[in-house]
Design a protein around this motif. Structure first.
Motif, mmCIF file in Angstrom:
data_model
loop_
_atom_site.group_PDB
_atom_site.id
_atom_site.type_symbol
_atom_site.label_atom_id
_atom_site.label_comp_id
_atom_site.label_asym_id
_atom_site.label_seq_id
_atom_site.Cartn_x
_atom_site.Cartn_y
_atom_site.Cartn_z
ATOM 1 N N ALA A 1 -16.030 -8.336 4.542
ATOM 2 C CA ALA A 1 -16.184 -6.918 4.874
ATOM 3 C C ALA A 1 -14.835 -6.302 5.228
ATOM 4 C CB ALA A 1 -17.156 -6.759 6.038
ATOM 5 N N ALA A 2 -14.030 -7.027 6.001
ATOM 6 C CA ALA A 2 -12.717 -6.511 6.391
ATOM 7 C C ALA A 2 -11.835 -6.290 5.173
ATOM 8 C CB ALA A 2 -12.045 -7.482 7.366
ATOM 9 N N TRP A 3 -11.856 -7.229 4.228
ATOM 10 C CA TRP A 3 -10.999 -7.091 3.059
ATOM 11 C C TRP A 3 -11.497 -6.027 2.092
ATOM 12 C CZ3 TRP A 3 -6.234 -8.049 2.628
ATOM 13 C CH2 TRP A 3 -5.650 -9.021 3.453
ATOM 14 N N ILE A 4 -12.797 -5.813 2.068
ATOM 15 C CA ILE A 4 -13.326 -4.685 1.288
ATOM 16 C C ILE A 4 -12.794 -3.377 1.862
ATOM 17 C CG2 ILE A 4 -15.430 -3.362 0.790
ATOM 18 C CD1 ILE A 4 -16.879 -6.047 0.487
ATOM 19 N N LEU A 5 -12.781 -3.281 3.198
ATOM 20 C CA LEU A 5 -12.280 -2.072 3.845
ATOM 21 C C LEU A 5 -10.784 -1.894 3.616
ATOM 22 C CD1 LEU A 5 -14.256 -2.255 7.212
ATOM 23 C CD2 LEU A 5 -14.508 -0.523 5.432
ATOM 24 N N VAL A 6 -10.017 -2.982 3.692
ATOM 25 C CA VAL A 6 -8.580 -2.899 3.451
ATOM 26 C C VAL A 6 -8.297 -2.379 2.049
ATOM 27 C CG1 VAL A 6 -6.453 -4.235 3.192
ATOM 28 C CG2 VAL A 6 -7.976 -4.691 5.121
ATOM 29 N N PHE A 7 -8.993 -2.937 1.067
ATOM 30 C CA PHE A 7 -8.809 -2.492 -0.317
ATOM 31 C C PHE A 7 -9.249 -1.039 -0.478
ATOM 32 C CE2 PHE A 7 -10.267 -1.929 -4.706
ATOM 33 C CZ PHE A 7 -9.125 -2.306 -5.396
ATOM 34 N N ASN A 8 -10.395 -0.708 0.096
ATOM 35 C CA ASN A 8 -10.927 0.650 -0.013
ATOM 36 C C ASN A 8 -9.974 1.671 0.607
ATOM 37 O OD1 ASN A 8 -13.421 2.514 -0.406
ATOM 38 N ND2 ASN A 8 -12.880 2.809 1.733
ATOM 39 N N TYR A 9 -9.480 1.367 1.809
ATOM 40 C CA TYR A 9 -8.557 2.285 2.469
ATOM 41 C C TYR A 9 -7.236 2.377 1.713
ATOM 42 C CZ TYR A 9 -11.728 2.127 6.511
ATOM 43 O OH TYR A 9 -12.819 2.226 7.333
ATOM 44 N N GLY A 10 -6.769 1.245 1.178
ATOM 45 C CA GLY A 10 -5.528 1.263 0.410
ATOM 46 C C GLY A 10 -5.629 2.153 -0.815
ATOM 47 N N VAL A 11 -6.775 2.099 -1.479
ATOM 48 C CA VAL A 11 -7.005 2.965 -2.643
ATOM 49 C C VAL A 11 -7.030 4.428 -2.212
ATOM 50 C CG1 VAL A 11 -8.683 3.626 -4.408
ATOM 51 C CG2 VAL A 11 -8.203 1.203 -3.994
ATOM 52 N N SER A 12 -7.730 4.721 -1.111
ATOM 53 C CA SER A 12 -7.791 6.100 -0.606
ATOM 54 C C SER A 12 -6.400 6.619 -0.269
ATOM 55 C CB SER A 12 -8.684 6.172 0.639
ATOM 56 O OG SER A 12 -10.023 5.840 0.333
ATOM 57 N N ASP A 13 -5.591 5.768 0.365
ATOM 58 C CA ASP A 13 -4.229 6.166 0.710
ATOM 59 C C ASP A 13 -3.454 6.572 -0.532
ATOM 60 O OD1 ASP A 13 -4.860 5.463 3.294
ATOM 61 O OD2 ASP A 13 -3.814 3.539 3.243
ATOM 62 N N ASN A 14 -3.574 5.784 -1.577
ATOM 63 C CA ASN A 14 -2.791 6.065 -2.778
ATOM 64 C C ASN A 14 -3.334 7.240 -3.581
ATOM 65 O OD1 ASN A 14 -0.456 4.008 -3.565
ATOM 66 N ND2 ASN A 14 -1.967 2.945 -2.291
ATOM 67 N N ILE A 15 -4.631 7.502 -3.469
ATOM 68 C CA ILE A 15 -5.159 8.738 -4.043
ATOM 69 C C ILE A 15 -4.524 9.929 -3.327
ATOM 70 C CG2 ILE A 15 -7.227 10.183 -4.278
ATOM 71 C CD1 ILE A 15 -8.833 7.590 -4.664
ATOM 72 N N LEU B 1 -2.196 15.549 2.935
ATOM 73 C CA LEU B 1 -2.354 14.984 1.591
ATOM 74 C C LEU B 1 -3.373 15.737 0.749
ATOM 75 C CD1 LEU B 1 -2.447 11.200 2.609
ATOM 76 C CD2 LEU B 1 -0.498 12.462 1.702
ATOM 77 N N SER B 2 -4.068 16.692 1.327
ATOM 78 C CA SER B 2 -5.124 17.405 0.614
ATOM 79 C C SER B 2 -4.626 18.755 0.112
ATOM 80 C CB SER B 2 -6.325 17.610 1.540
ATOM 81 O OG SER B 2 -5.945 18.362 2.677
ATOM 82 N N GLY B 3 -5.403 19.367 -0.767
ATOM 83 C CA GLY B 3 -5.091 20.711 -1.242
ATOM 84 C C GLY B 3 -4.269 20.730 -2.517
ATOM 85 N N ILE C 1 0.825 -1.218 0.000
ATOM 86 C CA ILE C 1 0.000 0.000 0.000
ATOM 87 C C ILE C 1 0.853 1.259 0.000
ATOM 88 C CG2 ILE C 1 -1.658 1.364 1.343
ATOM 89 C CD1 ILE C 1 -2.885 -1.269 2.286
ATOM 90 N N HIS C 2 1.904 1.274 0.813
ATOM 91 C CA HIS C 2 2.623 2.520 1.079
ATOM 92 C C HIS C 2 3.969 2.629 0.369
ATOM 93 C CE1 HIS C 2 -0.417 3.328 4.098
ATOM 94 N NE2 HIS C 2 -0.198 2.135 4.614
ATOM 95 N N LEU C 3 4.324 1.649 -0.454
ATOM 96 C CA LEU C 3 5.601 1.699 -1.144
ATOM 97 C C LEU C 3 5.784 2.967 -1.989
ATOM 98 C CD1 LEU C 3 8.142 -0.056 -1.318
ATOM 99 C CD2 LEU C 3 7.226 -1.055 -3.423
ATOM 100 N N PRO C 4 4.732 3.461 -2.680
ATOM 101 C CA PRO C 4 4.918 4.678 -3.490
ATOM 102 C C PRO C 4 5.483 5.857 -2.707
ATOM 103 C CG PRO C 4 2.835 3.647 -4.042
ATOM 104 C CD PRO C 4 3.362 2.914 -2.853
ATOM 105 N N VAL C 5 4.981 6.076 -1.503
ATOM 106 C CA VAL C 5 5.455 7.228 -0.732
ATOM 107 C C VAL C 5 6.798 6.922 -0.073
ATOM 108 C CG1 VAL C 5 4.330 6.677 1.490
ATOM 109 C CG2 VAL C 5 4.661 9.067 0.813
ATOM 110 N N MET C 6 7.070 5.653 0.211
ATOM 111 C CA MET C 6 8.352 5.285 0.809
ATOM 112 C C MET C 6 9.502 5.441 -0.182
ATOM 113 S SD MET C 6 7.125 1.910 2.976
ATOM 114 C CE MET C 6 8.790 1.431 3.443
#
Length: 518
Positions: free
Chosen positions: A372-386, A448-450, A33-38
Motif C-alpha cells: 500500500a505504501a509503495w502504491i501511494l509513493v508511485f501514485n504521488y510521484g506521478v501526480s507530482d510530475n503531472i 502547479l495548476s491553471g 521524482i523531482h529531478l525534472p523541476v530541479m
C-alpha cells in the motif's frame, strides 16, 4: 587528534545502518521524482518577482528564513536549492526513522518514499526560491521531537529546534505536534506507571511551550530592532491579537470541516481508486492491530482507554489544523498541509512495530502495508510530475502570450521607450479559453495548476523584464485603479482586440481582462 580521513572513517562506523538507508533512500527517490523541476528554471506566479530575494520575511513571523535560504544564495537556482532541500528532507527521514524506532529496511524505504513523494513537496518545489529553507524547517520540527524523546532534559533543546523551525515557516508546527502525539501514545501502550506517563507527556508539552515562547520573544526583539510590525498577510498579525476575532465555535467548526474536506475530497491524499485502496489497507491494518492489542492487554476494561480514543477522535483534526486557530481566514494551500503525509507514515510504522506476533497473519499485514505504501509513493510521484508538466506548459503559454502582447504594445501609435503603461486585469478567458487538461490532478496543488503565470499587473512587468528582456514603465496599482474606472478604459476591447491598446493623455492603456463588467 584525528586526520580528516580518520575522522570520516570513525564517523562512518558510528552511523547506524538504518540512518544510512533512510538518508540514501529519501535522497534517491526524491531525485527520481523531482529531478525534472530541479533541472528546469520555470517559475510560478510568485517566482516571477523572486529571481533574487533576500527572504527577509520578518513581518510574516519568519525571522530565520533569510538565514535558512542563505546557503543557496538568494538567487533562484533550482538545481542547487533542490539539492540542499533534498539533503534536509533526507535528514528529516533519518530523524523520523530514529524517532519511530524503525529497523526493517523496507519499511524505512517506504517511510522515506512517502515523505519525498507527497504532493505538498511538489507544491513547495513550485515555490523553489524558498524550498531549501522550508525543508530545513521541517527537519528542525522533527528533530525537536527526537531530542525530547531521547533525553530527559531534551525538551529544552527540542524547544530551541521548534522555535527556529517556526522562525523559518510556521506551517510545520502541526507536523511536530502529530509526531509528539504518536510517540506519547506508543509510550502509553507499554507497561508504564501513571506517574511515568504523566511526566513523559509533560516533557513534550514543555517542549512545545518553550518553543512557542522562544519563537515569540525572538520575533518581538527582531521586529523592534528593525522597526517593523507583523503584516496582515495570511492573518499572521492575529498572533499579537490573540486570534482572528471570530467566535471559537465558528473557528472549531471550520477546522473540522476543513480536515474532512481536504482528507476526503481534496484530491491530494486520495485522488483515485488506487490511492483510496492503499489508504484503506493501511487504516484497516492499524485498526486490526490496535483492536487485537486492546484485547491482549485488556484495555477495554479500563475506562481511560475509551477516554483516550475519544480525545484522539476529537483532537486530531484540531491538532492537524492548529494553524487555523490563529488565522481561520488564511488561504490554506498545499504547502501548509505536509502534516497529512505523517498519518500515512505513522500507520506504516505502526504496522511494522506491532505486526510480528502471530505468524502468517502478521506477515500478510506487513506485506499489505508495504505494498500500500509503495502504491501511494508511485501514485504521488506521478501526480507530482503531472503538476510539473503543467507548470512547464503554463510557462510556455505565458511566454507566447506575453510575446504577442509586448509586440502589440510596441506597435501602438504613440508608443516610445519609457512611456507610462497601465496594464489592467489578468488574462481574459473569453479570448483565451482554458486549455489546461490536468484538471482534477492539479487543482489542489497550488503553484502547479491553471493555464498561465499571470495573476496581477505586476506579473506582466516581472515576466517581460526577466524572460523577454523588456523594461517597461508600468504605473503603480493606485493609478491603474483610477484608470480602471474611466469610461475611456471601459470602452476598450480586450486583447487581442484591435482597440485593446491605445495612448490616452500620454499613458498607454492596455486591456487584457474580459470585456464584461459587473
Amino acid at each position: 587528534m584525528k586526520t580528516p580521513w580518520e575522522f570520516l572513517q570513525y564517523s562512518r562506523n558510528k552511523i547506524k545502518n538504518t540512518w544510512k538507508i533512510a538518508f540514501v533512500s529519501a535522497f534517491v527517490i526524491g531525485l527520481l521524482i523531482h529531478l525534472p523541476v530541479m533541472l528546469s528554471d520555470i517559475p510560478n506566479h510568485d517566482g516571477l518577482s523572486s529571481m533574487y530575494f533576500d527572504q527577509n520575511m520578518i513581518t510574516s513571523g519568519r525571522w530565520f528564513l533569510t538565514v535558512a535560504c542563505g546557503f543557496s544564495s538568494y538567487f533562484t537556482i533550482p538545481w542547487v536549492i533542490g539539492l540542499i532541500g533534498m539533503v534536509w528532507l533526507s535528514l528529516a527521514s533519518v530523524v523520523l526513522t530514529e524517532t519511530m524506532e524503525l529497523e526493517d529496511p523496507l519499511t524505512i524505504i517506504g517511510v522515506s518514499g512517502l515523505l519525498v513523494s507527497f504532493p505538498a513537496l511538489a507544491s513547495t518545489f513550485a515555490y523553489v526560491f524558498t524550498m531549501d529553507g522550508y525543508m530545513m524547517a521541517l527537519f528542525l520540527a522533527v528533530l525537536s521531537v527526537l531530542f525530547t524523546k531521547k533525553y530527559k532534559k531534551g525538551w529544552i533543546l527540542g524547544g530551541v529546534c521548534l522555535a527556529f523551525s517556526m522562525g523559518i515557516y510556521q506551517a510545520y508546527l502541526p507536523f511536530a505536534i502529530l509526531l509528539c502525539v504518536y510517540v506519547i501514545l506508543l509510550f502509553f501502550m507499554e507497561e508504564h506507571g501513571v506517574k511515568e506517563k504523566v511526566q513523559y507527556t509533560l516533557r513534550y508539552l514543555g517542549m512545545g511551550i518553550a518553543g512557542a515562547v522562544l519563537y515569540y520573544v525572538i520575533l518581538q526583539i527582531l521586529l523592534k530592532l528593525q522597526g517593523k510590525v507583523l503584516d496582515t498577510y495570511q492573518g499572521i498579525n492575529s498572533m499579537e491579537q490573540g486570534g482572528s476575532g471570530q467566535g471559537m465555535l465558528t473557528t472549531l467548526k471550520g477546522m473540522y470541516y476543513d480536515f474532512l474536506a481536504f482528507t476526503l475530497h481534496g484530491d491530494v491524499l486520495v485522488n483515485n481508486i488506487f490511492s483510496f485502496a492503499a489508504c484503506a489497507v493501511l487504516l484497516l491494518s492499524v485498526l486490526f492491530l490496535l483492536v487485537r492489542r486492546m484485547f491482549q492487554r485488556k484495555w477495554w476494561k479500563n475506562p481511560v482507554f475509551f477516554v483516550i480514543i475519544i480525545l484522539l477522535a476529537v483532537g486530531l483534526p484540531l491538532l492537524t489544523n492548529v494553524i487555523l486557530i490563529i488565522s481561520p481566514n488564511l488561504t490554506y494551500h498545499l504547502l501548509m498541509r505536509y502534516q497529512w503525509v505523517l498519518y500515512l507514515i505513522l500507520m506504516l510504522g505502526f504496522t511494522d512495530r506491532y505486526a510480528g506476533e502471530n505468524g502468517k497473519a502478521d506477515i500478510g499485514i506487513r506485506w499489505a502495508a508495504l505494498l500500500a505504501a509503495w502504491i501511494l509513493v508511485f501514485n504521488y510521484g506521478v501526480s507530482d510530475n503531472i503538476g510539473y508538466s503543467n507548470l512547464e506548459k503554463k510557462y510556455e503559454k505565458t511566454y507566447a502570450y506575453c510575446v504577442r502582447l509586448l509586440d502589440r504594445i510596441e506597435q501602438t501609435p504613440g508608443y516610445y521607450q519609457g512611456i507610462p503603461v497601465a496594464v489592467v486585469g489578468v488574462i481574459g478567458y473569453d479570448e483565451f479559453p482554458t486549455t489546461d487538461i490536468t484538471g482534477k490532478v492539479t487543482d489542489g496543488m497550488i503553484g502547479l495548476s491553471g493555464d498561465y503565470l499571470i495573476y496581477k499587473g505586476a506579473d506582466y512587468q516581472a515576466f517581460m523584464k526577466n524572460y523577454l528582456g523588456a523594461t517597461l514603465n508600468f504605473l503603480d496599482p493606485d493609478t491603474v485603479g483610477e484608470i480602471y474606472m474611466t469610461q475611456e478604459y471601459i470602452d476598450m476591447d480586450t486583447f487581442p482586440g484591435a482597440n485593446s491598446t491605445k495612448v490616452v493623455d500620454g499613458i498607454l492603456y492596455v486591456k487584457t481582462e474580459n470585456c464584461g463588467r459587473d
